[in-house]
Enzyme design. Structure first.
Site, PDB file in Angstrom:
ATOM      1  CB  CYS A  41      -0.960  -0.142   1.381  1.00  0.00           C
ATOM      2  SG  CYS A  41      -2.105   1.264   1.345  1.00  0.00           S
ATOM      3  CD  GLU A 197     -10.945  -7.007 -19.134  1.00  0.00           C
ATOM      4  OE1 GLU A 197     -10.099  -6.402 -18.330  1.00  0.00           O
ATOM      5  OE2 GLU A 197     -11.316  -8.030 -18.794  1.00  0.00           O
ATOM      6  CG  HIS A 439     -25.918  25.930  -2.141  1.00  0.00           C
ATOM      7  ND1 HIS A 439     -26.000  25.430  -3.642  1.00  0.00           N
ATOM      8  CD2 HIS A 439     -25.813  27.288  -2.803  1.00  0.00           C
ATOM      9  CE1 HIS A 439     -26.174  26.129  -4.579  1.00  0.00           C
ATOM     10  NE2 HIS A 439     -25.929  27.380  -4.017  1.00  0.00           N
TER      11      HIS A 439
END
Ligand SMILES: Cc1cc2nc3c(=O)[nH]c(=O)nc-3n(C[C@H](O)[C@H](O)[C@H](O)COP(=O)(O)OP(=O)(O)OC[C@H]3O[C@@H](n4cnc5c(N)ncnc54)[C@H](O)[C@@H]3O)c2cc1C
Length: 463
Positions: A41, A197, A439
């Site tokens: 990772c 793919e 908003h």
């Protein structure tokens, strides 16, 4: 022989978190790592790739700057500098991890750990006996006999991080999330990218609408996508990779990146000495305990959802179980993201999965419904010029239960967390519709999509 409470093998997001969590509860802990602290990772996966994604985001912003009245002529992109910055980011996080382990009094041993039986681990000629052993040795990239990575022309995901110049062209074999992320990075930097793919679309394990959106966006960005095609052969000739695909079609590129899944690191781990059962991956129960009591396994090694945050969650469950917690691992709410442009994120069931599992097997069969809301209908994405994408909800038409959420567009990976919380809390879609969001933000798409479900979205015109 030393005798302690915990030995953890592997220091990825599963292993280091297990070590720290055990130490937090007062256990004596040794963490064994043969390469670099932080695992795949930190060193070869999530962090370095996202470091590059960040640089590419800056590049995109500079390219769009004239639209904002900002002149940016004379721009030069240095891949070596991008790589340098990325490596500094990794080093900084690694230092932080080292510090955390030290402060938690976790003893770190650098070397290759191996089980030798009787709950004993051997490392660098030493033997350590532990009451609990946690295996977190992760995974490695798969290879293909027809295209064996050589690290120079034919690459795997580790090799592509070592490139410090930009290839003119690249074929990426595999349209999973790692292949797509690299396609997005290299294409935006200027490489001519082709994705090959085998399946009929990209990202087969995500909701079909996300895969289709990415294909449309990638094609607009100039990425060539060849689906339903198999690589038959690849060879290096005259400094190029020559590729034959199904139907005899030929492709040629400077680099071929093979990204066809990963396999668990089990070779040489001594699993047989403890009679630990393996079926492709290590077999574990709902508390992450292997078939041998007192020995736990987690992360990519068990292969359930091979993601960093899942490995970390499994570490929490495993260590908790050792200390008497009875909370099992729950995979109902696992968010995931693909850091392409546009970004994609999902949690829960895709529409196809929901139809398969609920409409056909539930008694009485559930009526599955889905709704979508486009980012183009909101103020903030329009003001930022990032209107591509949507939020999609999948739920039970009758009860209004949220079964899955899928997002394509800027900040998708951040936004998906709200849906994960909603699903964890068993919120109804109508309750999301009643929640007030700030908003102007992308997050306004959350109640708007929920209102599309109830038929009351303000920013979708009536049909
Ligand atoms: C290119 C790429 C991008 C990715 N991006 C993401 C992302 O954005 N988000 C996400 O959630 N996941 C991402 N992943 C997946 C993620 O990296 C893994 O799911 C995660 O690292 C698994 O953690 P782990 O703890 O199981 O093991 P790992 O991180 O694989 O670590 C295992 C460690 O064990 C060590 N080890 C192995 N055998 C031994 C031994 N015998 N003795 C001592 N040490 C040993 C290894 O050296 C390694 O350091 C990505 C992966 C790749 C390859």
């Amino acid at each position: 022989m030393d005798s302690i409470d915990f030995v953890v093998i592997g220091s990825g997001p599963g292993g280091y978190q297990a070590a720290i969590r055990a130490a937090q509860r007062g256990a004596s802990v040794t963490l064994i790592e043969e390469k670099h602290l932080g695992g795949v990772c930190l060193n070869k996966g999530c962090i370095p790739t996202k470091g590059m994604v960040t640089s590419v985001e800056v590049l995109r912003a500079v390219r769009q700057s004239e639209e904002h009245g900002i002149q940016s002529s004379g721009m030069v992109v240095s891949v070596a500098s991008i790589v340098g910055r990325r490596n500094r980011v990794v080093a900084k996080i690694q230092q932080g991890l080292q510090y955390l382990l030290q402060k938690n009094k976790v003893n770190v041993i650098h070397g290759r750990g191996k089980l030798v039986g009787g709950k004993v681990v051997e490392v660098s000629g030493r033997q350590i006996q532990a009451k609990t052993i946690i295996l977190a040795t992760g995974s490695h990239p798969n290879s293909l006999p027809a295209a064996k990575p050589d690290g120079n022309f034919i690459l795997n995901s580790d090799h592509s991080l070592d490139l410090n110049h930009l290839p003119g062209s690249m074929v990426i074999l595999g349209g999973g999330y790692i292949g797509c992320e690299y396609a997005s990075i290299f294409s935006q930097l200027g490489t001519k990218v082709t994705i090959l793919e085998l399946e009929e679309r990209l990202l087969m394990n995500m909701d079909a609408d996300l895969g289709r959106q990415l294909e449309r966006s990638f094609k607009k960005q100039g990425i060539q996508i060849l689906t339903g095609k198999k690589l038959e052969a690849a060879s290096v000739e005259g400094g190029k990779v020559r590729i034959t695909i199904s139907g005899g079609e030929k492709l040629e590129a400077e680099k071929l990146l093979v990204s066809v899944g990963r396999s668990p690191n089990i070779d040489g781990l001594g699993l047989e000495s403890e009679k630990i059962q393996v079926k492709g991956h290590l077999l574990v129960n709902e508390f992450m305990e292997t078939t041998t009591p007192g020995i736990y396994a987690l992360g990519d090694l068990v292969g359930k959802f091979p993601l960093a945050h899942v490995a970390s969650a499994q570490a929490r469950i495993a260590v908790g179980h050792v200390f008497g917690d009875k909370t099992p691992m729950d995979y109902r709410v696992v968010p995931s993201a693909v850091f392409t442009y546009p970004e994609l994120a999902s949690v829960g069931l895709s529409e196809e999965e929901a139809i398969k599992s609920h409409a056909t097997t539930a008694a009485p069969p559930r009526d599955i419904k889905s709704v979508k809301f486009p980012f183009a209908a909101l103020g903030k994405p329009v003001s930022q010029g990032e209107t591509e994408g949507f939020v999609k909800l999948v739920g039970d038409a009758k009860s209004g239960e949220l079964l899955g959420a899928h997002i394509a567009g800027l900040h998708a990976a951040e936004l998906i967390g709200t849906f994960a919380v909603a699903m964890k809390a068993h919120m109804k879609i109508s309750e999301l519709a009643e929640t007030i969001f700030t908003h102007p933000t992308y997050s306004e798409a959350i109640p708007e999509t929920a209102e599309a479900w109830t038929g009351s979205a303000v920013h979708i015109p009536p049909r």
